[in-house]
Design a protein around this motif. Structure first.
Motif, PDB file in Angstrom:
ATOM      1  N   TYR A  18       0.815  -1.202   0.000  1.00 30.11           N
ATOM      2  CA  TYR A  18       0.000   0.000   0.000  1.00 30.11           C
ATOM      3  C   TYR A  18       0.856   1.262   0.000  1.00 30.11           C
ATOM      4  O   TYR A  18       0.487   2.269  -0.605  1.00 30.11           O
ATOM      5  CB  TYR A  18      -0.941   0.010   1.211  1.00 30.11           C
ATOM      6  CG  TYR A  18      -2.039  -1.023   1.130  1.00 30.11           C
ATOM      7  CD1 TYR A  18      -2.663  -1.309  -0.087  1.00 30.11           C
ATOM      8  CD2 TYR A  18      -2.458  -1.719   2.260  1.00 30.11           C
ATOM      9  CE1 TYR A  18      -3.660  -2.258  -0.171  1.00 30.11           C
ATOM     10  CE2 TYR A  18      -3.459  -2.671   2.180  1.00 30.11           C
ATOM     11  CZ  TYR A  18      -4.059  -2.944   0.963  1.00 30.11           C
ATOM     12  OH  TYR A  18      -5.055  -3.885   0.890  1.00 30.11           O
ATOM     13  N   SER A  22       0.652   3.964  -2.882  1.00 29.79           N
ATOM     14  CA  SER A  22       0.336   5.346  -2.513  1.00 29.79           C
ATOM     15  C   SER A  22       1.316   6.324  -3.165  1.00 29.79           C
ATOM     16  O   SER A  22       0.916   7.383  -3.661  1.00 29.79           O
ATOM     17  CB  SER A  22       0.379   5.506  -0.991  1.00 29.79           C
ATOM     18  OG  SER A  22      -0.596   4.692  -0.371  1.00 29.79           O
ATOM     19  N   ARG A 153     -12.296   2.209   2.452  1.00 32.64           N
ATOM     20  CA  ARG A 153     -11.267   2.932   3.196  1.00 32.64           C
ATOM     21  C   ARG A 153      -9.969   3.031   2.405  1.00 32.64           C
ATOM     22  O   ARG A 153      -9.335   4.098   2.354  1.00 32.64           O
ATOM     23  CB  ARG A 153     -11.019   2.225   4.532  1.00 32.64           C
ATOM     24  CG  ARG A 153     -10.018   2.934   5.419  1.00 32.64           C
ATOM     25  CD  ARG A 153     -10.026   2.384   6.833  1.00 32.64           C
ATOM     26  NE  ARG A 153      -9.458   1.033   6.905  1.00 32.64           N
ATOM     27  CZ  ARG A 153     -10.169  -0.070   7.124  1.00 32.64           C
ATOM     28  NH1 ARG A 153     -11.492   0.006   7.255  1.00 32.64           N
ATOM     29  NH2 ARG A 153      -9.584  -1.244   7.206  1.00 32.64           N
ATOM     30  N   THR A 157      -8.447   6.457   0.797  1.00 38.45           N
ATOM     31  CA  THR A 157      -7.121   6.947   1.191  1.00 38.45           C
ATOM     32  C   THR A 157      -6.249   7.202  -0.033  1.00 38.45           C
ATOM     33  O   THR A 157      -5.543   8.226  -0.118  1.00 38.45           O
ATOM     34  CB  THR A 157      -6.433   5.933   2.118  1.00 38.45           C
ATOM     35  OG1 THR A 157      -7.256   5.710   3.278  1.00 38.45           O
ATOM     36  CG2 THR A 157      -5.072   6.437   2.556  1.00 38.45           C
ATOM     37  N   PHE A 160      -7.363  10.293  -1.668  1.00 32.21           N
ATOM     38  CA  PHE A 160      -6.896  11.449  -0.891  1.00 32.21           C
ATOM     39  C   PHE A 160      -5.462  11.787  -1.279  1.00 32.21           C
ATOM     40  O   PHE A 160      -5.109  12.957  -1.499  1.00 32.21           O
ATOM     41  CB  PHE A 160      -6.988  11.142   0.603  1.00 32.21           C
ATOM     42  CG  PHE A 160      -6.300  12.167   1.469  1.00 32.21           C
ATOM     43  CD1 PHE A 160      -6.913  13.379   1.744  1.00 32.21           C
ATOM     44  CD2 PHE A 160      -5.045  11.914   2.006  1.00 32.21           C
ATOM     45  CE1 PHE A 160      -6.280  14.335   2.535  1.00 32.21           C
ATOM     46  CE2 PHE A 160      -4.405  12.856   2.793  1.00 32.21           C
ATOM     47  CZ  PHE A 160      -5.028  14.069   3.064  1.00 32.21           C
ATOM     48  N   LEU A 292     -10.998  11.185   1.614  1.00 30.64           N
ATOM     49  CA  LEU A 292     -10.639  10.606   2.902  1.00 30.64           C
ATOM     50  C   LEU A 292     -11.857  10.144   3.682  1.00 30.64           C
ATOM     51  O   LEU A 292     -11.812   9.121   4.381  1.00 30.64           O
ATOM     52  CB  LEU A 292      -9.858  11.638   3.723  1.00 30.64           C
ATOM     53  CG  LEU A 292      -8.987  11.102   4.860  1.00 30.64           C
ATOM     54  CD1 LEU A 292      -7.970  10.105   4.336  1.00 30.64           C
ATOM     55  CD2 LEU A 292      -8.289  12.249   5.573  1.00 30.64           C
ATOM     56  N   ARG A 296     -14.554   5.694   3.819  1.00 26.78           N
ATOM     57  CA  ARG A 296     -14.840   5.173   5.155  1.00 26.78           C
ATOM     58  C   ARG A 296     -16.332   5.206   5.460  1.00 26.78           C
ATOM     59  O   ARG A 296     -16.886   4.270   6.056  1.00 26.78           O
ATOM     60  CB  ARG A 296     -14.072   5.995   6.202  1.00 26.78           C
ATOM     61  CG  ARG A 296     -12.562   5.894   6.051  1.00 26.78           C
ATOM     62  CD  ARG A 296     -11.828   6.827   7.011  1.00 26.78           C
ATOM     63  NE  ARG A 296     -10.388   6.775   6.769  1.00 26.78           N
ATOM     64  CZ  ARG A 296      -9.565   5.929   7.364  1.00 26.78           C
ATOM     65  NH1 ARG A 296     -10.048   5.064   8.246  1.00 26.78           N
ATOM     66  NH2 ARG A 296      -8.268   5.945   7.113  1.00 26.78           N
ATOM     67  N   THR A 346     -14.742   8.037  -5.867  1.00 27.38           N
ATOM     68  CA  THR A 346     -14.279   7.068  -4.872  1.00 27.38           C
ATOM     69  C   THR A 346     -15.296   5.955  -4.659  1.00 27.38           C
ATOM     70  O   THR A 346     -14.989   4.766  -4.800  1.00 27.38           O
ATOM     71  CB  THR A 346     -14.000   7.773  -3.534  1.00 27.38           C
ATOM     72  OG1 THR A 346     -12.973   8.754  -3.722  1.00 27.38           O
ATOM     73  CG2 THR A 346     -13.560   6.774  -2.473  1.00 27.38           C
TER      74      THR A 346
END
Length: 431
Positions: A18, A22, A153, A157, A160, A292, A296, A346
């Motif tokens: 991850y 990222s 989630r 992320t 984001f 972000l 979630r 997202t």
């Protein structure tokens, strides 16, 4: 202790994976922010028409769609070549950017500004057929390494991080553009090429760590759940989702290029390049917040509720563009539009990933990417650009009035798509 060790190793593997994904996401959107923020104004300066300016995104979308749906999606499913497709696509892009810059520079130095614009449009559009292999590989890879329980989630992320990268690129581009000199002298092109090569290096390193069979345990739960459903009903629901998404994306994206021109109208807002950069950055900040939180929230409260919230903002925000007469106010309104786009981006991807079987991820995610690619320009050339040019050229309206009317049309189209989504998907009995 014997059980703990394998679990610790697996957690360490996913943390490293991850982290690498990222960083790659950050580099990708940093590159996009640097290159595309002022590409539309630059093409408009070269070519002089909104419709031709919007052709960049339209032809890019066509090339990408053909590549993903005819070739790369099938290869991705058959050979499970996720990272290889990403690496190959990024390398081809780096080489092509050099060629596009050199041809465009030669034509502009020869006084053929219009043809210089065409060389950028057609050069990047041909590239998209091959570059789309990277999009397919990336989408399938993200779905492979996540489960429905954490997908929202994780994707949130990563989006984001993408927003942070894009905002950094947007801020940087405001200084690089310099009334078109950043493209003409090659500064922006060469920075983008360096970022592409950096992404390739990172993905080569990551591909040595990622082994699809290590995610088999994760995918088993998803596959078993999907096998218990009717595949026909599940795919029908997915196709209805894509149909409603087409309408919504066409409406929301039909004003993307026009909005950038709207900000710089001499008889309107007349924002300078730095002021325009602040407004576009506000859109990115709104996207950061949404990315972000939206993923979630969708894990906790469900995909549909969060999607409908994002769509509501997409309907409302264009109605206020004509009333935002200052940089702070326009930044606030456009920031809310960023919230809407990234919420849809997202949660829409997560929602699609939940429905798609593992053995069809390449092909069906390619179709999802095709729908989202409508935001690149087809909406502008099919709806926004012609509506604006018609009002200015045929009806004699001022550009300010014409652009505002297109904003209203955008809200109406998104509303129609949202109603279709609510009736066919949100109110449908869960299978």
């Amino acid at each position: 202790m014997e059980r703990t060790k394998p679990n610790d190793e697996k957690r360490t593997f996913f943390k490293r994976t991850y982290f690498n994904l990222s960083v790659f996401q950050f580099i990708t959107f940093l590159r996009r922010g640097v290159f595309y923020t002022f590409m539309i104004p630059y093409l408009h300066m070269l070519m002089g028409t909104v419709t031709w300016t919007a052709a960049l995104g339209t032809l890019n979308m066509i090339g990408s769609s053909l590549g993903q749906n005819l070739l790369w999606g099938r290869i991705c499913d058959k050979y499970k070549a996720r990272t290889k497709l990403i690496i190959s696509g990024e390398m081809i892009a780096a080489v092509t950017y050099v060629l596009v810059f050199l041809i465009h520079r030669f034509l502009r130095d020869s006084g053929n500004n219009f043809n210089a614009g065409l060389s950028i449009i057609f050069g990047l559009s041909i590239l998209e057929f091959f570059w789309s292999m990277s999009d397919v590989g990336w989408a399938a890879l993200l779905t492979d390494v996540t489960t429905p329980q954490i997908r929202g989630r994780v994707i949130g992320t990563l989006n984001f991080i993408a927003s942070v990268g894009r905002m950094t690129g947007v801020l940087y581009s405001g200084f690089l553009y310099n009334d078109g000199e950043g493209f003409l002298n090659g500064t922006i092109f060469y920075i983008v090429i360096a970022l592409l090569l950096a992404g390739v290096s990172l993905m080569v390193f990551t591909s040595r760590r990622i082994k699809t069979d290590m995610t088999e345990e994760q995918c088993t739960q998803t596959t078993a759940k999907q096998d218990s459903l009717s595949n026909r009903q599940n795919e029908r629901k997915y196709w209805m989702f894509l149909i409603s998404l087409i309408v919504m994306v066409l409406g929301a994206a039909s004003i993307s290029q026009i909005f950038l021109l709207f900000l710089q109208l001499p008889n309107g807002l007349n924002f300078s390049d730095p002021q325009m950069t602040l407004v576009v950055s506000a859109w990115t900040v709104g996207g950061m917040i949404a990315s972000l939180g939206a993923g979630r929230l969708s894990d906790r409260f469900g995909r549909l509720k969060v999607l409908l919230f994002g769509l509501s903002l997409a309907i409302v925000t264009p109605l206020f563009y004509s009333f935002a007469s200052s940089v702070p106010l326009m930044s606030f309104v456009y920031g809310l539009n960023g919230v809407s786009f990234w919420t849809i981006q997202t949660v829409g991807f997560v929602f699609a990933g939940d429905m798609i079987p593992k053995d069809k991820r390449g092909r069906l995610l390619g179709r999802y990417n095709t729908v989202m690619a409508l935001s690149w320009g087809p909406a502008g050339i099919l709806i926004g650009g012609p509506l604006a040019d018609l009002q200015v050229g045929r009806l004699g309206l001022s550009p300010f009035t014409a652009y505002v009317n297109v904003f209203y049309a955008s809200s109406i189209i998104v509303l129609i798509g949202t109603v279709l989504f609510a009736i066919k998907i949100a109110r449908a009995k869960p299978q």
